[in-house]
Design a protein around this motif. Structure first.
Motif, short mmCIF file in Angstrom:
data_model
loop_
_atom_site.label_atom_id
_atom_site.label_comp_id
_atom_site.label_asym_id
_atom_site.label_seq_id
_atom_site.Cartn_x
_atom_site.Cartn_y
_atom_site.Cartn_z
N ILE A 167 0.85 -1.19 0.00
CA ILE A 167 0.00 0.00 0.00
C ILE A 167 0.89 1.24 0.00
CG2 ILE A 167 -1.81 -1.27 1.21
CD1 ILE A 167 -1.12 0.19 3.77
N GLU A 168 0.33 2.38 -0.45
CA GLU A 168 1.15 3.58 -0.58
C GLU A 168 1.46 4.23 0.76
OE1 GLU A 168 -1.05 2.72 -2.76
OE2 GLU A 168 -0.09 2.96 -4.73
N GLY A 169 0.52 4.13 1.70
CA GLY A 169 0.77 4.84 2.94
C GLY A 169 -0.02 4.33 4.12
N VAL A 170 0.48 4.67 5.31
CA VAL A 170 -0.31 4.46 6.52
C VAL A 170 -0.19 5.73 7.35
CG1 VAL A 170 1.61 3.20 7.61
CG2 VAL A 170 -0.66 3.07 8.61
N LEU A 171 -1.34 6.23 7.77
CA LEU A 171 -1.34 7.42 8.59
C LEU A 171 -1.31 6.99 10.05
CD1 LEU A 171 -2.77 10.67 7.63
CD2 LEU A 171 -2.81 10.03 10.03
N ASP A 172 -0.24 7.38 10.74
CA ASP A 172 -0.06 6.93 12.12
C ASP A 172 -0.81 7.86 13.07
OD1 ASP A 172 0.68 5.97 14.54
OD2 ASP A 172 2.84 5.97 14.13
N GLY A 173 -1.90 7.34 13.62
CA GLY A 173 -2.68 8.14 14.57
C GLY A 173 -2.75 7.46 15.93
N GLY A 174 -1.74 6.67 16.25
CA GLY A 174 -1.72 6.02 17.56
C GLY A 174 -2.63 4.80 17.62
N SER A 175 -2.99 4.40 18.83
CA SER A 175 -3.80 3.19 19.02
C SER A 175 -5.29 3.48 18.89
CB SER A 175 -3.57 2.61 20.41
OG SER A 175 -2.27 2.12 20.50
N CYS A 176 -6.03 2.52 18.34
CA CYS A 176 -7.48 2.67 18.24
C CYS A 176 -8.08 2.39 19.62
CB CYS A 176 -8.05 1.68 17.25
SG CYS A 176 -7.34 1.88 15.62
N THR A 177 -9.09 3.17 19.97
CA THR A 177 -9.62 3.05 21.34
C THR A 177 -10.62 1.92 21.49
OG1 THR A 177 -11.12 4.81 20.73
CG2 THR A 177 -9.21 5.43 22.07
N VAL A 178 -11.49 1.73 20.50
CA VAL A 178 -12.52 0.69 20.65
C VAL A 178 -11.92 -0.69 20.38
CG1 VAL A 178 -14.75 -0.18 19.81
CG2 VAL A 178 -14.38 2.28 20.02
N GLY A 179 -11.14 -0.80 19.32
CA GLY A 179 -10.45 -2.05 19.03
C GLY A 179 -11.37 -3.17 18.56
N LEU A 180 -12.65 -2.88 18.52
CA LEU A 180 -13.65 -3.83 18.02
C LEU A 180 -14.21 -3.24 16.75
CD1 LEU A 180 -16.13 -4.75 20.90
CD2 LEU A 180 -14.75 -6.32 19.52
N GLU A 181 -14.68 -4.09 15.84
CA GLU A 181 -15.24 -3.56 14.61
C GLU A 181 -16.59 -2.87 14.87
OE1 GLU A 181 -14.48 -7.26 12.92
OE2 GLU A 181 -13.03 -6.47 11.48
N SER A 182 -17.04 -2.08 13.90
CA SER A 182 -18.29 -1.34 14.10
C SER A 182 -19.49 -2.30 14.16
CB SER A 182 -18.50 -0.33 12.98
OG SER A 182 -18.59 -0.98 11.72
N THR A 183 -20.49 -1.90 14.91
CA THR A 183 -21.76 -2.60 14.90
C THR A 183 -22.43 -2.31 13.56
OG1 THR A 183 -21.98 -2.28 17.28
CG2 THR A 183 -24.02 -2.76 16.07
N ILE A 184 -22.97 -3.32 12.90
CA ILE A 184 -23.64 -3.09 11.61
C ILE A 184 -25.13 -3.36 11.73
CG2 ILE A 184 -23.72 -3.65 9.15
CD1 ILE A 184 -20.91 -4.67 9.29
N ILE A 185 -25.91 -2.37 11.32
CA ILE A 185 -27.37 -2.51 11.36
C ILE A 185 -27.94 -2.37 9.96
CG2 ILE A 185 -29.48 -1.52 12.29
CD1 ILE A 185 -28.05 -0.48 14.53
#
Ligand code: AMP
Ligand code: MG
Length: 316
Positions: A167-185
């Protein structure tokens, strides 16, 4: 393909501008959301979306979640309704994805929805994701930024380990807080929980004012790209066709004489980008029988053949 230099971009104005420029030129940039790191591409660019599947090594074209800046943007791509209004009003931005009818003139690549008439859309809350979406000003298709079958990444370094060089890039924004995938409705019809995730169901039902239908993980609806009936053209489909039978139209691959060619150059990325467009076009041509040239099974070929096999399967 693993010959790219993956740029590590900072979460500042320069990094956002660079990520946006990469997206504009059809490249892939991973970025943090509050759930996990997403592997983003311009959702309107067929080749860019094909590259998501290629980089992840996904064996199927399952539909992707499109990330947008706000509700107004989401409404450009889906048919909005009252339930969506209540849920989005309470939980967007946040770790929640809504599945709604796709607008016919949405301009999104059909690879994003795997040819489905519905779209999964989300407004993320992570400040870096928000800043990037504002800078880019368009829809970003983004599954989790990990190789297919591997654990979802919650740090830029996880992305580099899995997808560095692809991939061309990764934007480093630190650690993800939820760490779980989104709820899908699913809100196209009866409100349905399609995937449990970062938001508790009870809170969603309170906002909705009703209980949701729950799908067990075994239910095929949870992975609509898997359903044989979901995108099949009107015609019968015959794979690995070396010769053409009476009445068939040929969907070619490589230097063959045919009705429509997935890629004359035999490029699997181009073939993936063209796949749903050509199936729709053959439908519009009122094809009754489609023969498909052999397509190699490596790289994106596996996902292309998987989709064609489903198109060829008997209809429900
Ligand atoms: P991921 O690729 O890990 O971000 O997961 C995306 C999830 O969204 C998968 O479970 C998909 O099946 C689901 N999804 C995406 N689009 C749709 C859609 N149109 N209808 C139902 N589920 C969807
Ligand atoms: Mg995933």
């Amino acid at each position: 393909m693993s010959d790219l230099t993956t740029e590590i971009l900072k979460a500042d104005a320069k990094g956002y501008a660079r990520a946006s420029a990469i997206w504009c030129s059809g490249g892939l940039v991973a970025f943090p959301t509050e759930t996990v790191y997403g592997l983003g591409a311009d959702a309107r660019n067929d080749l860019a979306v094909a590259r998501i599947f290629e980089a992840k090594g996904r064996p199927t074209f399952n539909p992707l979640i499109v990330h947008v800046e706000n509700v107004t943007r989401a409404q450009e791509f889906v048919e909005w309704n009252d339930a969506a209004d209540r849920i989005a009003g309470a939980f967007w931005p946040g770790p929640l994805t809504l599945v709604l009818p796709l607008k016919p003139d949405s301009g999104l690549s059909p690879l994003v929805t795997a040819g489905l008439p519905t779209l999964a859309v989300r407004v993320p809350e992570h400040p870096v994701a928000k800043a990037l979406l504002t800078e880019f000003g368009g829809p970003i298709a983004a599954p989790s930024a990990n190789p297919s079958g591997k654990i979802s990444p919650t740090q830029a370094n996880h992305v580099l380990v899995g997808l560095g060089g692809k991939i061309e890039g990764v934007l480093d924004g630190g650690s993800c807080t939820v760490g779980l995938e989104s709820t899908i409705i699913g809100l196209s019809e009866t409100p349905t929980l399609l995937r449990p995730g970062g938001l508790p169901i009870e809170a969603l039902e309170t906002a909705l004012g009703e209980t949701m239908v729950r799908h067990s993980t075994a239910d095929p609806l949870i992975a609509p790209g898997q359903m044989t009936s979901h995108y099949a053209p009107g015609a019968s489909v015959r794979l690995n066709a070396e010769t053409l039978n009476e009445g068939e139209l040929l969907l070619g691959f490589g230097p063959v004489s045919c009705d429509l060619n997935l890629s004359e150059a035999g490029d699997l990325r181009e073939a993936a980008a063209n796949l749903f467009h050509h199936l729709h076009a053959l439908d519009a041509m009122k094809a009754t029988a489609i023969a498909v040239s052999p397509i190699p099974q490596h790289g994106l070929g596996a996902a292309i053949n998987d989709r064609l096999k489903r198109a060829a399967a008997p209809r429900d």
